[in-house]
Design an enzyme around this catalytic site. Structure first.
Site, mmCIF file in Angstrom:
data_model
loop_
_atom_site.group_PDB
_atom_site.id
_atom_site.type_symbol
_atom_site.label_atom_id
_atom_site.label_comp_id
_atom_site.label_asym_id
_atom_site.label_seq_id
_atom_site.Cartn_x
_atom_site.Cartn_y
_atom_site.Cartn_z
ATOM 1 N N ARG A 54 27.916 107.987 -51.670
ATOM 2 C CA ARG A 54 28.665 108.692 -50.633
ATOM 3 C C ARG A 54 29.041 110.089 -51.102
ATOM 4 O O ARG A 54 28.809 111.096 -50.411
ATOM 5 C CB ARG A 54 29.914 107.893 -50.258
ATOM 6 C CG ARG A 54 29.615 106.507 -49.689
ATOM 7 C CD ARG A 54 30.845 105.663 -49.497
ATOM 8 N NE ARG A 54 31.574 105.404 -50.727
ATOM 9 C CZ ARG A 54 32.204 104.278 -51.007
ATOM 10 N NH1 ARG A 54 32.186 103.286 -50.143
ATOM 11 N NH2 ARG A 54 32.857 104.120 -52.135
ATOM 12 N N SER A 85 29.044 106.408 -45.083
ATOM 13 C CA SER A 85 29.297 104.982 -45.174
ATOM 14 C C SER A 85 28.205 104.357 -46.030
ATOM 15 O O SER A 85 27.019 104.423 -45.685
ATOM 16 C CB SER A 85 29.297 104.358 -43.772
ATOM 17 O OG SER A 85 29.356 102.949 -43.840
ATOM 18 N N LYS A 166 37.361 108.434 -42.323
ATOM 19 C CA LYS A 166 37.107 108.246 -43.749
ATOM 20 C C LYS A 166 38.466 108.285 -44.438
ATOM 21 O O LYS A 166 39.235 109.226 -44.258
ATOM 22 C CB LYS A 166 36.210 109.361 -44.304
ATOM 23 C CG LYS A 166 35.721 109.076 -45.718
ATOM 24 C CD LYS A 166 34.775 107.890 -45.735
ATOM 25 C CE LYS A 166 34.269 107.576 -47.126
ATOM 26 N NZ LYS A 166 33.289 106.490 -47.138
ATOM 27 N N ARG A 198 41.702 100.886 -44.898
ATOM 28 C CA ARG A 198 41.001 100.777 -43.617
ATOM 29 C C ARG A 198 41.918 100.218 -42.538
ATOM 30 O O ARG A 198 41.960 100.714 -41.408
ATOM 31 C CB ARG A 198 39.773 99.869 -43.758
ATOM 32 C CG ARG A 198 38.624 100.441 -44.576
ATOM 33 C CD ARG A 198 37.368 99.583 -44.454
ATOM 34 N NE ARG A 198 37.563 98.214 -44.915
ATOM 35 C CZ ARG A 198 37.085 97.713 -46.059
ATOM 36 N NH1 ARG A 198 36.409 98.505 -46.881
ATOM 37 N NH2 ARG A 198 37.279 96.446 -46.374
ATOM 38 N N SER A 235 36.380 103.724 -42.857
ATOM 39 C CA SER A 235 35.556 103.512 -44.046
ATOM 40 C C SER A 235 36.252 104.141 -45.235
ATOM 41 O O SER A 235 36.610 105.324 -45.199
ATOM 42 C CB SER A 235 34.174 104.146 -43.832
ATOM 43 O OG SER A 235 33.354 104.001 -44.960
ATOM 44 N N SER A 352 29.128 99.839 -40.249
ATOM 45 C CA SER A 352 30.064 99.950 -41.370
ATOM 46 C C SER A 352 30.765 98.619 -41.588
ATOM 47 O O SER A 352 31.167 97.956 -40.632
ATOM 48 C CB SER A 352 31.086 101.055 -41.066
ATOM 49 O OG SER A 352 32.112 101.096 -42.038
ATOM 50 N N GLY A 353 30.915 98.220 -42.838
ATOM 51 C CA GLY A 353 31.553 96.946 -43.160
ATOM 52 C C GLY A 353 33.057 97.062 -43.314
ATOM 53 O O GLY A 353 33.589 98.134 -43.556
ATOM 54 N N GLY A 359 39.086 95.977 -33.887
ATOM 55 C CA GLY A 359 38.611 94.906 -33.034
ATOM 56 C C GLY A 359 39.257 93.594 -33.439
ATOM 57 O O GLY A 359 39.976 93.510 -34.440
ATOM 58 N N PRO A 360 38.992 92.523 -32.693
ATOM 59 C CA PRO A 360 39.579 91.220 -33.013
ATOM 60 C C PRO A 360 39.059 90.707 -34.345
ATOM 61 O O PRO A 360 37.976 91.091 -34.800
ATOM 62 C CB PRO A 360 39.125 90.338 -31.845
ATOM 63 C CG PRO A 360 37.884 91.002 -31.335
ATOM 64 C CD PRO A 360 38.112 92.472 -31.516
#
Length: 378
Positions: A54, A85, A166, A198, A235, A352-353, A359-360
């Protein structure tokens, strides 16, 4: 009155230091480097604390663009928002997505109906190590989101479809620095700090967009997973100590030939949500008998992925959280990347992990940018 126009270009790369595709487009006159406002990239590192692909990518891009923007390379990041990412597991393909923005004058008699893609950027202040994953990061992120929305001329939060951030992480040196001041950090784990950063950043987006009512406390981060943003994508990386915020949405002030839409995946195999996101901008899947809306072309898809914290997906056990050889974020990126790649027909998508509060629980947002014809009206 249209005040700006955004252009988006996806460029494949042969490695984290490969800037040849970008430079070629600049030399051909297809990209004005002075109009570049943000670059999002997928690099082929592990996406973990020690993923230096990165930083390498940002360094290579800064050095390449410096002569064009008349700045020393170390200052290019102050002008252009870079978000790299790490992790291109499975079918995911390394690439860059370059966003440019130009001011435009009144188009006069030309009619452009509907809202079009707009982009805004903002930076938070640098955080102290003990502020990462806590209220300070949430509050400062919310301020930055509001500033980026204003820059993008997006008034209605419902017109925001993706907020890419980021954010920093903790290292042993940063943890020791906090302890030397008599302060404790949210965690003593460098890898664990990525999730805290995050999560707090995502909650900041939720606060800014009114997705959460009431006060958020430090103890809610990584615990109250019922609190989340439906458009946040965060991220963490070692290369910075502040948050870089990029807001993508549709604005009546934009004359761009692009539109963005989104949906929310409830889990890692939620193909229906991906299809809904594609349909939101007039696109259809690779295997759909119904063609996409005339003159609409996929530019890129942006999504979050995580291994369901419950250990189950739709009643069946998964082992992503129990694999000591490969981190769960890598499993999740590969799974979601394969799903989206199969539906869209390309692995050059931005997945992206780590989707804490994005989100849920176990799911995450998925956004799609489509190019419209020059005279396309909505």
């Amino acid at each position: 009155m249209r005040t700006n126009s955004v252009n988006v270009v996806r460029i494949p790369t042969n490695g984290p230091g490969d800037v040849s595709g970008l430079l070629s487009l600049i030399q051909q006159g297809k990209i004005d480097p002075r109009s570049i406002v943000a670059i999002l990239g997928k690099t082929e590192g592990n996406g973990g604390v020690n993923d230096f692909t990165r930083e390498y990518a940002v360094s290579a891009l800064s050095a390449a663009l410096a002569p064009y923007v008349d700045l020393p390379s170390q200052r290019v990041e102050q002008r252009i928002a870079f978000v790299m990412s790490g992790g291109t597991e499975g079918v995911l393909s390394p690439h860059l997505t370059v966003f440019t923005r130009d001011d435009v004058s009144d188009r006069g008699s030309e009619v452009i109906s509907g809202k079009r893609l707009s982009i805004g950027m903002a930076h938070t202040r640098d955080f102290l190590p003990e502020e990462i994953g806590r209220d300070a990061q949430i509050r400062e992120t919310a301020k930055a989101v509001a500033a980026a929305m204003a820059q993008a001329a997006i008034v209605d939060p419902q017109d925001v479809h993706f907020v890419q951030i980021k954010c920093p992480l903790l290292t042993s040196d940063r943890i020791e620095a906090a302890m030397a001041r008599g302060n404790e950090t949210a965690t003593n784990s460098a890898y664990g700090s990525m999730a805290y950063s995050r999560g707090a950043s995502a909650l900041g987006v939720a606060v800014a967009l009114g997705e959460i009512e009431g006060e958020i406390e430090d103890k809610d981060v990584l615990r109250r997973f019922d609190l989340f943003s439906s458009v946040a994508s965060t991220s963490a990386g070692i290369e910075l100590m502040h948050n870089v915020v990029i807001v993508l949405g549709n604005s009546a002030s934009s004359a761009a030939p692009f539109a963005i839409g989104h949906a929310v995946m409830r889990d890692a195999i939620d193909s229906a949500a991906v299809i809904d996101a594609l349909k939101s901008v007039g696109l259809h899947t690779e295997h759909d008998s119904k063609p996409s809306t005339a003159a609409r072309e996929l530019v890129n898809i942006f999504a979050k992925a995580e291994a369901a914290p419950s250990g189950c997906i739709r009643g069946f056990r998964h082992v992503m959280l129990e694999d000591t050889d490969i981190s769960s974020t890598r499993h999740a990126r590969a799974a979601v990347g394969g799903l989206i790649g199969g539906l869209s027909g390309t692995g050059a998508v931005y997945v992206s992990g780590g989707a804490e509060h994005q989100g849920p629980s176990g799911g995450g947002p998925v956004a799609v940018i489509a190019r419209l014809s020059d005279d396309q009206s909505d």
